[in-house]
Design an enzyme around this catalytic site. Structure first.
Site, PDB file in Angstrom:
ATOM      1  N   ASN A  55      -3.488   5.586  -4.136  1.00  0.00           N
ATOM      2  CA  ASN A  55      -3.241   4.734  -2.979  1.00  0.00           C
ATOM      3  C   ASN A  55      -4.308   3.663  -2.997  1.00  0.00           C
ATOM      4  O   ASN A  55      -5.505   3.974  -2.904  1.00  0.00           O
ATOM      5  CB  ASN A  55      -3.308   5.584  -1.695  1.00  0.00           C
ATOM      6  CG  ASN A  55      -3.605   4.770  -0.457  1.00  0.00           C
ATOM      7  OD1 ASN A  55      -3.329   3.566  -0.425  1.00  0.00           O
ATOM      8  ND2 ASN A  55      -4.173   5.409   0.542  1.00  0.00           N
ATOM      9  N   ILE A  87       4.375   8.144  -1.341  1.00  0.00           N
ATOM     10  CA  ILE A  87       5.364   7.152  -0.906  1.00  0.00           C
ATOM     11  C   ILE A  87       4.764   5.790  -1.174  1.00  0.00           C
ATOM     12  O   ILE A  87       3.580   5.552  -0.956  1.00  0.00           O
ATOM     13  CB  ILE A  87       5.778   7.325   0.574  1.00  0.00           C
ATOM     14  CG1 ILE A  87       4.551   7.435   1.493  1.00  0.00           C
ATOM     15  CG2 ILE A  87       6.685   8.532   0.752  1.00  0.00           C
ATOM     16  CD1 ILE A  87       4.905   7.491   2.978  1.00  0.00           C
ATOM     17  N   MET A 139       0.844  -1.185   0.000  1.00  0.00           N
ATOM     18  CA  MET A 139       0.000   0.000   0.000  1.00  0.00           C
ATOM     19  C   MET A 139       0.890   1.250   0.000  1.00  0.00           C
ATOM     20  O   MET A 139       2.075   1.179   0.244  1.00  0.00           O
ATOM     21  CB  MET A 139      -0.900  -0.036   1.237  1.00  0.00           C
ATOM     22  CG  MET A 139      -2.172   0.715   1.059  1.00  0.00           C
ATOM     23  SD  MET A 139      -3.093   0.206  -0.413  1.00  0.00           S
ATOM     24  CE  MET A 139      -3.105  -1.565  -0.253  1.00  0.00           C
ATOM     25  N   CYS A 140       0.273   2.324  -0.238  1.00  0.00           N
ATOM     26  CA  CYS A 140       1.024   3.578  -0.370  1.00  0.00           C
ATOM     27  C   CYS A 140       0.381   4.630   0.528  1.00  0.00           C
ATOM     28  O   CYS A 140      -0.627   4.370   1.180  1.00  0.00           O
ATOM     29  CB  CYS A 140       0.992   4.069  -1.807  1.00  0.00           C
ATOM     30  SG  CYS A 140       1.391   2.791  -3.004  1.00  0.00           S
ATOM     31  N   GLN A 141       0.955   5.814   0.558  1.00  0.00           N
ATOM     32  CA  GLN A 141       0.304   6.931   1.224  1.00  0.00           C
ATOM     33  C   GLN A 141       0.395   8.184   0.358  1.00  0.00           C
ATOM     34  O   GLN A 141       1.319   8.324  -0.457  1.00  0.00           O
ATOM     35  CB  GLN A 141       0.913   7.182   2.618  1.00  0.00           C
ATOM     36  CG  GLN A 141       0.500   6.106   3.624  1.00  0.00           C
ATOM     37  CD  GLN A 141       0.422   6.606   5.077  1.00  0.00           C
ATOM     38  OE1 GLN A 141       0.603   7.790   5.367  1.00  0.00           O
ATOM     39  NE2 GLN A 141       0.143   5.693   5.990  1.00  0.00           N
TER      40      GLN A 141
END
Lengths: 287, 287
Positions: A106, A78, A1-3
């Protein structure tokens, strides 16, 4: 996962304070270590950096920390993934109607696995059909961005008025959310679109300015000292970056568009649902 | 006017030595101070930096100097212009057929002033016609790049075979050269196209490797110590970067394409004309 992190402001502003906390989640306080990117819409053009290294290790991220770039719209990403390919680093950019558009996602989707007859594949070039935008990398994120732009370009030969555009973009985000977990940020340098499927928070800062402390690193900022009286800025983040301000949460399937630091469009579901951060992170982990 | 630098190599290689000399022309030994940019085609994707500052002053250029990025194709541009707009910084990039293409131009053209009925305006969207690529900034360079890509996309629904592509690209470069001074570099990460209207030089380095000294700064490199026996690389530059190697000049209107460090395509005019460096620089100054 991302942010995700973004800022939309009335006057070009420096995202440095928020970035200091957000960057830490790329290897220090969290493990989104498979890429980093930032897109600044400066007054004279788009400045875009992306890297396949963790934000905490990236020389580009260090450059971002050391320089004070001022932009009216900024998107930061990120990445946590199974790969560290440079072609898969966010944010993605494409030109449409002579404007540079920037997109970050995301979530986790299944659009690359959709059947050839699925609507998502009619405008993406997956079947070799003529289309305007085709992904370069192999992420669902870039695929979704290309889908969105193909829909726009097929539907509107010229850029439509803002209201028409916002409604269309919201419809397309809702459609894309059918294919999995889809939180996204999108900007053309004038406005910033935020679409929430699970977690996305925002806060608007304006006079009288207060101060705030970051959660991820030990930094406190008195906004009064760095802003002018007419400055207005909205920060968006997957989860709040400060613990002494009141962040507003986007509901599941809510779309908000900001310009000049203010909300200029909002499509809130009739019975809004707000996930707890714990629940949102759990969904992300299981995706 | 601007200057161009590129490298095409068999194995990913570091352009650092050439960059050290070339960068100096962006504010130290020459006055190409209105922008700087570099595009590296790394094995996993395109890394693109551009700045509206002089190469000698740009923190990005300093980052390039300090890091050893290895790429099979690299394009560098230093800009001299009337503006320092970020949207006008080279290299430019667009996606076509799912590939990232990168373009840099050295010269001065008149295509933005061409009449609406001029062929150049039929595929650029200037008249609001439907087209795939529209410039974001206001340079003739980006306009030319968009023209080239629109021609490609209109002519070929899918990427054609290399020979067909190379011939078509050469024809388009010759057409664009009718609109003024047009030296350019173009790459899709597999090959590097060089088109000369006035000045462009190249040199291929391979075993047995020698050493060379830069003209612009006091640096000498023994290529034997930094390369493997099977390494092959071709450097392209507006004017030679070293004074103790034999650089080959492209003729006026010559197009060469390099892949894996070698020449894979060449279109040399029947009666080739080679300008002296003095004459070429004079033309550039008067353009």
């Amino acid at each position: 996962m991302c942010q995700l992190l973004a800022m939309n402001s009335k006057n070009p502003a420096d995202i440095g304070f928020s970035f200091a906390g957000f960057r830490a989640r790329g290897g220090l306080t969290d493990d989104h270590i498979d890429g980093f990117g930032i897109a600044y819409f400066e007054p004279t053009g788009l400045r875009l950096y992306y890297d396949n290294r963790a934000a905490m290790d990236s020389p580009l991220a260090e450059l971002v920390s050391q320089t004070r770039v001022k932009a009216a719209n900024t998107i930061v990403h990120i990445r946590k993934s199974d790969d560290q390919l440079l072609c898969n680093a966010h944010p993605f950019t494409r030109e449409i109607w002579g404007e540079a558009w920037v997109f970050s996602h995301n979530g986790k989707m299944t659009i690359r696995d959709a059947s050839d007859s699925d609507p998502i594949n009619q405008a993406t070039g997956k079947q070799g059909k003529s289309s305007h935008y085709i992904p370069v990398g192999d992420t669902d994120s870039e695929f979704a961005f290309c889908y969105l732009l193909n829909q726009l370009k097929d539907r509107f030969e010229h850029k439509p008025d803002s209201q028409t555009l916002y409604v269309f973009l919201t419809e397309q985000c809702r459609f894309l959310a059918n294919y999995g977990l889809f939180n996204c940020l999108l900007s053309n340098g004038e406005w910033m679109l935020a679409y929430a499927d699970t977690l996305l928070f925002h806060i608007t800062r304006q006079a009288p300015f207060g101060s705030a402390s970051l959660i991820d690193v030990d930094v406190t900022m008195d906004f009064e000292t760095v802003n002018d009286a007419d400055d207005v800025m909205t920060i968006l983040a997957t989860t709040p970056l400060t613990d002494d301000e009141e962040w507003q949460q986007l509901a599941v399937n809510e779309c908000i568009i900001f310009a000049d630091g203010h909300k200029v469009y909002q499509d809130l579901p009739k019975s809004p649902v707000y996930l707890s951060i714990e629940k949102g992170l759990e969904i992300a982990k299981n995706a």
